[in-house]
Design a protein around this motif. Sequence first.
Motif, PDB file in Angstrom:
ATOM      1  N   UNK A   1      26.814  94.963  50.276  1.00  0.00           N
ATOM      2  CA  UNK A   1      26.657  96.334  49.805  1.00  0.00           C
ATOM      3  C   UNK A   1      27.757  97.294  50.337  1.00  0.00           C
ATOM      4  N   UNK A   2      28.647  96.950  51.341  1.00  0.00           N
ATOM      5  CA  UNK A   2      29.659  97.718  51.716  1.00  0.00           C
ATOM      6  C   UNK A   2      30.902  96.849  51.527  1.00  0.00           C
ATOM      7  N   UNK A   3      31.986  97.597  50.996  1.00  0.00           N
ATOM      8  CA  UNK A   3      33.275  97.132  50.957  1.00  0.00           C
ATOM      9  C   UNK A   3      33.873  96.319  52.390  1.00  0.00           C
ATOM     10  N   UNK A   4      34.705  95.479  52.218  1.00  0.00           N
ATOM     11  CA  UNK A   4      35.367  94.588  53.368  1.00  0.00           C
ATOM     12  C   UNK A   4      35.804  95.677  54.488  1.00  0.00           C
ATOM     13  N   UNK A   5      36.635  96.647  54.118  1.00  0.00           N
ATOM     14  CA  UNK A   5      37.035  97.575  55.147  1.00  0.00           C
ATOM     15  C   UNK A   5      36.062  98.388  55.653  1.00  0.00           C
ATOM     16  N   UNK A   6      34.860  98.820  54.892  1.00  0.00           N
ATOM     17  CA  UNK A   6      33.738  99.340  55.638  1.00  0.00           C
ATOM     18  C   UNK A   6      33.366  98.722  56.442  1.00  0.00           C
ATOM     19  N   UNK A   7      32.951  97.503  56.203  1.00  0.00           N
ATOM     20  CA  UNK A   7      32.327  96.799  57.227  1.00  0.00           C
ATOM     21  C   UNK A   7      32.848  96.532  58.593  1.00  0.00           C
ATOM     22  N   UNK A   8      34.471  96.222  58.366  1.00  0.00           N
ATOM     23  CA  UNK A   8      35.194  96.101  59.666  1.00  0.00           C
ATOM     24  C   UNK A   8      35.057  97.301  60.392  1.00  0.00           C
TER      25      UNK A   8
ATOM     26  N   UNK B   1      32.690  99.870  60.200  1.00  0.00           N
ATOM     27  CA  UNK B   1      31.247 100.096  61.127  1.00  0.00           C
ATOM     28  C   UNK B   1      30.985  99.051  62.081  1.00  0.00           C
ATOM     29  N   UNK B   2      31.908  97.959  62.186  1.00  0.00           N
ATOM     30  CA  UNK B   2      31.525  96.940  63.550  1.00  0.00           C
ATOM     31  C   UNK B   2      32.497  97.363  64.362  1.00  0.00           C
ATOM     32  N   UNK B   3      33.640  98.333  64.298  1.00  0.00           N
ATOM     33  CA  UNK B   3      34.408  98.596  65.309  1.00  0.00           C
ATOM     34  C   UNK B   3      35.490  97.777  65.695  1.00  0.00           C
ATOM     35  N   UNK B   4      35.811  97.157  64.745  1.00  0.00           N
ATOM     36  CA  UNK B   4      36.856  96.017  64.837  1.00  0.00           C
ATOM     37  C   UNK B   4      38.237  96.825  64.856  1.00  0.00           C
ATOM     38  N   UNK B   5      39.166  96.067  65.633  1.00  0.00           N
ATOM     39  CA  UNK B   5      40.387  96.713  65.653  1.00  0.00           C
ATOM     40  C   UNK B   5      41.296  96.258  64.599  1.00  0.00           C
ATOM     41  N   UNK B   6      42.335  97.306  64.337  1.00  0.00           N
ATOM     42  CA  UNK B   6      43.267  97.280  63.271  1.00  0.00           C
ATOM     43  C   UNK B   6      43.885  95.871  63.287  1.00  0.00           C
ATOM     44  N   UNK B   7      44.071  95.440  62.020  1.00  0.00           N
ATOM     45  CA  UNK B   7      44.681  93.919  61.952  1.00  0.00           C
ATOM     46  C   UNK B   7      43.725  92.772  61.915  1.00  0.00           C
ATOM     47  N   UNK B   8      42.342  93.044  62.065  1.00  0.00           N
ATOM     48  CA  UNK B   8      41.311  92.168  61.941  1.00  0.00           C
ATOM     49  C   UNK B   8      41.257  91.602  60.417  1.00  0.00           C
ATOM     50  N   UNK B   9      41.654  92.519  59.574  1.00  0.00           N
ATOM     51  CA  UNK B   9      41.696  92.049  57.968  1.00  0.00           C
ATOM     52  C   UNK B   9      42.654  91.098  57.760  1.00  0.00           C
ATOM     53  N   UNK B  10      43.856  90.905  58.615  1.00  0.00           N
ATOM     54  CA  UNK B  10      44.713  89.788  58.097  1.00  0.00           C
ATOM     55  C   UNK B  10      44.088  88.319  58.368  1.00  0.00           C
ATOM     56  N   UNK B  11      43.014  88.267  58.969  1.00  0.00           N
ATOM     57  CA  UNK B  11      42.161  87.165  59.093  1.00  0.00           C
ATOM     58  C   UNK B  11      41.516  87.008  57.573  1.00  0.00           C
TER      59      UNK B  11
ATOM     60  N   UNK C   1      38.120  84.980  57.718  1.00  0.00           N
ATOM     61  CA  UNK C   1      37.011  85.482  58.438  1.00  0.00           C
ATOM     62  C   UNK C   1      35.713  85.422  57.960  1.00  0.00           C
ATOM     63  N   UNK C   2      34.569  85.627  58.887  1.00  0.00           N
ATOM     64  CA  UNK C   2      33.455  85.657  58.119  1.00  0.00           C
ATOM     65  C   UNK C   2      33.170  87.173  58.113  1.00  0.00           C
ATOM     66  N   UNK C   3      32.682  87.663  56.859  1.00  0.00           N
ATOM     67  CA  UNK C   3      32.362  89.194  56.692  1.00  0.00           C
ATOM     68  C   UNK C   3      31.335  89.457  57.989  1.00  0.00           C
ATOM     69  N   UNK C   4      31.607  90.691  58.644  1.00  0.00           N
ATOM     70  CA  UNK C   4      30.713  91.331  59.446  1.00  0.00           C
ATOM     71  C   UNK C   4      29.243  91.222  59.073  1.00  0.00           C
ATOM     72  N   UNK C   5      28.937  91.587  57.645  1.00  0.00           N
ATOM     73  CA  UNK C   5      27.778  91.610  57.215  1.00  0.00           C
ATOM     74  C   UNK C   5      26.886  90.209  57.220  1.00  0.00           C
TER      75      UNK C   5
END
Length: 316
Positions: free
Chosen positions: A31-38, A40-50, A53-57
């Motif tokens: 329901x939320x795009x990957x960037x919004x999920x990261x 909302x979860x408070x993930x630090x910059x650079x996490x999207x390089x993985x 990764x298992x999407x936070x949702x």
Amino acid sequence: MTDRPTSPWPLPLPPGEEPPIPPLSVWSTGQRDPAAQLRNSGCVPGTDADTDRIPPAVAAYAIATHTRPGDLVLDPDCGAGTVLTEALRAGRHALGLTARNRWWTLARANITAAKTAGAWRDGSVLDARPKVLATIRAAGLVGRVGLVLTALRTTPDEPTDRAPSPDRDPDSAIAELAATLTYCEPLLRSGGHLVVVARPRRHPDGSLVDLTTPLIAAARAAGLAPVERCVALTAELRGSRLVNRASLAERRAAARARAAGTPTALTAHHEVLVFQLAHDAELADAAAVDIPWSTGDQVIRPAVNGVKYPGWRRAA
């Protein structure tokens, strides 16, 4: 996805009867795009390089479904640590392992961010490979893990100053994960679950790689039984319509395939396989069909760190 797993069912079946298909369910986790999920979860910059990764949702849904507050969640190959972050946010303890310096730094930063935001449970990430779980260092974890939640990782870990290499052969990634499942099986508490998340892969001709069959076979070889097969949506569900959230790279790849005469649909899900200890699944199936099960029957698992234990009597 495959239509039917090929591995045998835990309970004996009458001659000629087919093993049942693990129940299929759909998780509305896009329901939320990957960037919004990261975010909302408070993930630090650079996490999207993985990218594996298992999407936070997806992590949050698995944790809410298969654990209780205070349980221990283990990711034996945690990458940037999205599973650890969601476990802490949900009031669970979290332990991750990774031997990749890049991911260890990000996972540790994500744990720190979650605790700064108010998560009070214990969370840590070890600079180690999954095989450490089979050593004396993991003796205190035997029978204590409520959920093992991990991803099938095929993306090679490359230095940031080099062009990324092609994905690893799925067969070698599954073989590596199979060893990890063997290490994790003794750590599960009775009633615990092991969940594997895999994003779809394609053959050079554009057809989807069958990941389900070899993953189920690998889990069964580790003493685990399939109990559920799920589709975790990465697309937004709007009424009866799916709104795809494919990345720019995926859209370009699909465009190239169409131009080459092999139309390829954009994927909108991750494959999720849920397992339990084989003897737990046997007991559950026996209870479901009202088959008597003697309390004197114990399933003695192989020795772990020199200790033999009756699997079905492990501490809850």
